[in-house]
Design an enzyme around this catalytic site. Structure first.
Site, PDB file in Angstrom:
ATOM      1  N   HIS A  97     148.024 -25.791 131.029  1.00 18.82           N
ATOM      2  CA  HIS A  97     149.222 -25.948 131.850  1.00 18.82           C
ATOM      3  C   HIS A  97     148.975 -27.005 132.918  1.00 18.82           C
ATOM      4  CE1 HIS A  97     146.890 -23.813 134.870  1.00 18.82           C
ATOM      5  NE2 HIS A  97     146.535 -22.987 133.889  1.00 18.82           N
ATOM      6  N   ASP A 112     125.967 -21.824  98.644  1.00 21.81           N
ATOM      7  CA  ASP A 112     126.843 -22.923  98.235  1.00 21.81           C
ATOM      8  C   ASP A 112     126.205 -23.728  97.107  1.00 21.81           C
ATOM      9  OD1 ASP A 112     128.692 -24.957  98.060  1.00 21.81           O
ATOM     10  OD2 ASP A 112     128.083 -25.945  99.914  1.00 21.81           O
ATOM     11  N   GLU A 162     145.964 -16.050 129.831  1.00 30.84           N
ATOM     12  CA  GLU A 162     144.632 -16.298 130.390  1.00 30.84           C
ATOM     13  C   GLU A 162     143.809 -15.008 130.433  1.00 30.84           C
ATOM     14  OE1 GLU A 162     142.185 -17.919 130.656  1.00 30.84           O
ATOM     15  OE2 GLU A 162     142.194 -19.210 132.428  1.00 30.84           O
ATOM     16  N   CYS A 186     140.197 -26.137  89.985  1.00 30.32           N
ATOM     17  CA  CYS A 186     141.168 -27.223  90.177  1.00 30.32           C
ATOM     18  C   CYS A 186     141.227 -28.075  88.918  1.00 30.32           C
ATOM     19  CB  CYS A 186     140.786 -28.078  91.382  1.00 30.32           C
ATOM     20  SG  CYS A 186     141.979 -29.386  91.732  1.00 30.32           S
TER      21      CYS A 186
END
Length: 470
Positions: free
Chosen positions: A258, A130, A327, A160
């Site tokens: 749930h 980076d 699940e 950009c």
């Protein structure tokens, strides 16, 4: 023989590529550097400051680690901060500042050295480098470094030219940077724009013709357009697939299990039972909570199982069913209590405690299997804005681990209690979590890892952390 088979099925797989002990791969005179199919990859960021490179680096690293590809970010800016201790102003980044240029070059070389250590000696598979890497000269150094060591290279260039996006990025991220501790907003904005100008003078974007042999993706204006060139392998393909799905639009993701089920009350795992009385009360309260939040364009997702569908029905809103949200399949242990599993399959119970993430129930699934089937769900969550996911304990742990960047060892023990909503809001380099308990009692289904995980342990030790149930 049976023990050997057990060992083979329960031992964690290692990567195929095995680095040489020396710094560089041995090569015969006149031969080329060997390029293995599974050789390590360097993902190299390219772009001016405030183009979201660190955001992309961290997010992509989190995703690759989650799917089981060991990945680490090497942020050259942090190496620079460690080397200089203090930051004065943009003049440090001027092209004619020879002393600073020397420091920056040394920091980049130090980071590359650490990349080599990670990929060759620490079982890393992907290193994300980076930095701005805005000149062809700097990128050539990286390419030569990778070539000498047999690493693949994939460039990600973020471009950009929208001043509003750039200003927003500076405001959101750079104001909190260690470089600008104690500075006011206007001074930060002014200095950082001048820093960008320093890089702009020598910026050489990846070129369609000159760099046609390289593997890369160009991202224009935060995903409004993409250009992909010469993708080499499945890691690069998955990186491209992921990068083309993410966005930066503000939103929240709500995760909920749930309502309490009838089998939850009995301490039995799996199955497809309906909601208990308290579970139905929670479903009603969840509907009230969601209504009170006034969430625009909310999507609701459930599994194919009865208890999540009954929970969603109480919301009186449209919902979608995902089989991938079902699940974990406990195989031969479905609808058994932990006590019954210990009684009938004590060895399996111990093996699961030894490596809960990778252990697979006989004729069932592991947490690792769930992560693989949840990948399409993660991709769609990244594409969407506001979503409520009504799911199950193991599934919720896997989703939460992705957003919170948790390791495979931490994942199976994340706490996801019943009757609690987790609101996840993406922020600059991470995710903000709010836990909202809706004040409806429920059984505790969380089991911590016991101290003794040996097969020879006493039943009492094996069941020591099993939660109470009726």
């Amino acid at each position: 023989m049976a023990d050997r088979l057990r060992e083979l099925t329960q031992t964690r797989l290692q990567k195929i590529w095995i680095p040489h002990q020396c710094d560089r791969l041995q090569q015969r005179r006149g031969s080329s550097i060997p390029q293995f199919t599974n050789s390590p990859t360097m993902i190299v960021m390219v772009g001016l400051p405030a183009r979201g490179k660190t955001y992309i680096s961290k997010k992509l690293t989190r995703y690759l680690n989650w799917i089981g590809t060991p990945t680490k970010v090497f942020n050259v800016g942090q190496y620079r901060r460690d080397a200089t201790q203090s930051y004065n102003n943009y003049q440090f980044f001027r092209a004619d500042n020879q002393e600073a240029m020397k420091i920056r070059k040394q920091c980049a070389l130090h980071a590359l050295k650490d990349v080599h250590t990670y990929l060759s000696r620490e079982e890393g598979h992907v290193a994300v480098f980076d930095a701005t890497n805005t000149t062809r000269e700097r990128r050539s150094v990286i390419l030569q470094f990778a070539k000498e060591r047999g690493y693949k290279v994939f460039f990600i260039e973020s471009i950009c030219d929208d001043p509003d996006i750039i200003a927003e990025n500076i405001t959101q991220v750079k104001l909190s940077s260690p470089d600008y501790t104690g500075c006011d907003r206007e001074k930060v904005l002014e200095d950082f724009l001048k820093r960008i100008d320093c890089y702009q003078m020598n910026y050489e974007p990846l070129h369609d013709d000159l760099d046609s042999s390289l593997s890369y993706i160009k991202i224009f204006n935060v995903g409004s357009r993409y250009l992909v060139n010469r993708v080499q392998d499945h890691i690069q393909s998955r990186a491209v697939y992921y990068l083309m799905n993410i966005h930066v639009t503000p939103r929240s993701i709500y995760l909920s299990r749930h309502g309490e089920s009838e089998l939850n009350l009995l301490g039995r795992i799996g199955g497809d039972s309906g909601l208990s009385v308290r579970g139905k009360q929670y479903a009603h309260e969840l509907g009230n909570f969601i209504k009170s939040q006034q969430i625009p364009d909310l999507k609701v997702w459930t599994s194919h199982m009865k208890r999540t569908i009954q929970t969603a029905e109480a919301l009186h809103v449209p919902y979608e069913q995902w089989k991938a949200l079902n699940e974990i399949d406990a195989g031969v242990c479905e609808e058994m209590t932990y006590e019954e599993i210990q009684d009938h399959f004590p060895e399996e119970f111990a093996l699961r405690d030894q490596d809960k993430y990778r252990y697979r129930y006989p004729k069932g699934e592991s947490y690792e299997d769930i992560v693989q089937r949840l990948e399409p769900v993660i991709m769609e969550l990244e594409r969407q804005e506001n979503v409520l996911v009504i799911c199950h304990q193991a599934v919720m742990r896997c989703l939460l681990a992705y957003f919170l960047d948790k390791t495979a060892e931490e994942l199976p023990y994340l706490k996801c209690p019943l009757h609690t909503v987790l609101k996840l809001t993406p922020v600059a380099y991470g995710c903000k979590v709010e836990s909202i308990y809706l004040n409806i009692e429920a059984v505790n289904t969380h089991r911590e890892k016991p101290l003794n995980v040996e097969v020879s342990r006493d039943p009492e030790e094996a069941l020591d952390t099993v939660p109470e149930h009726f």
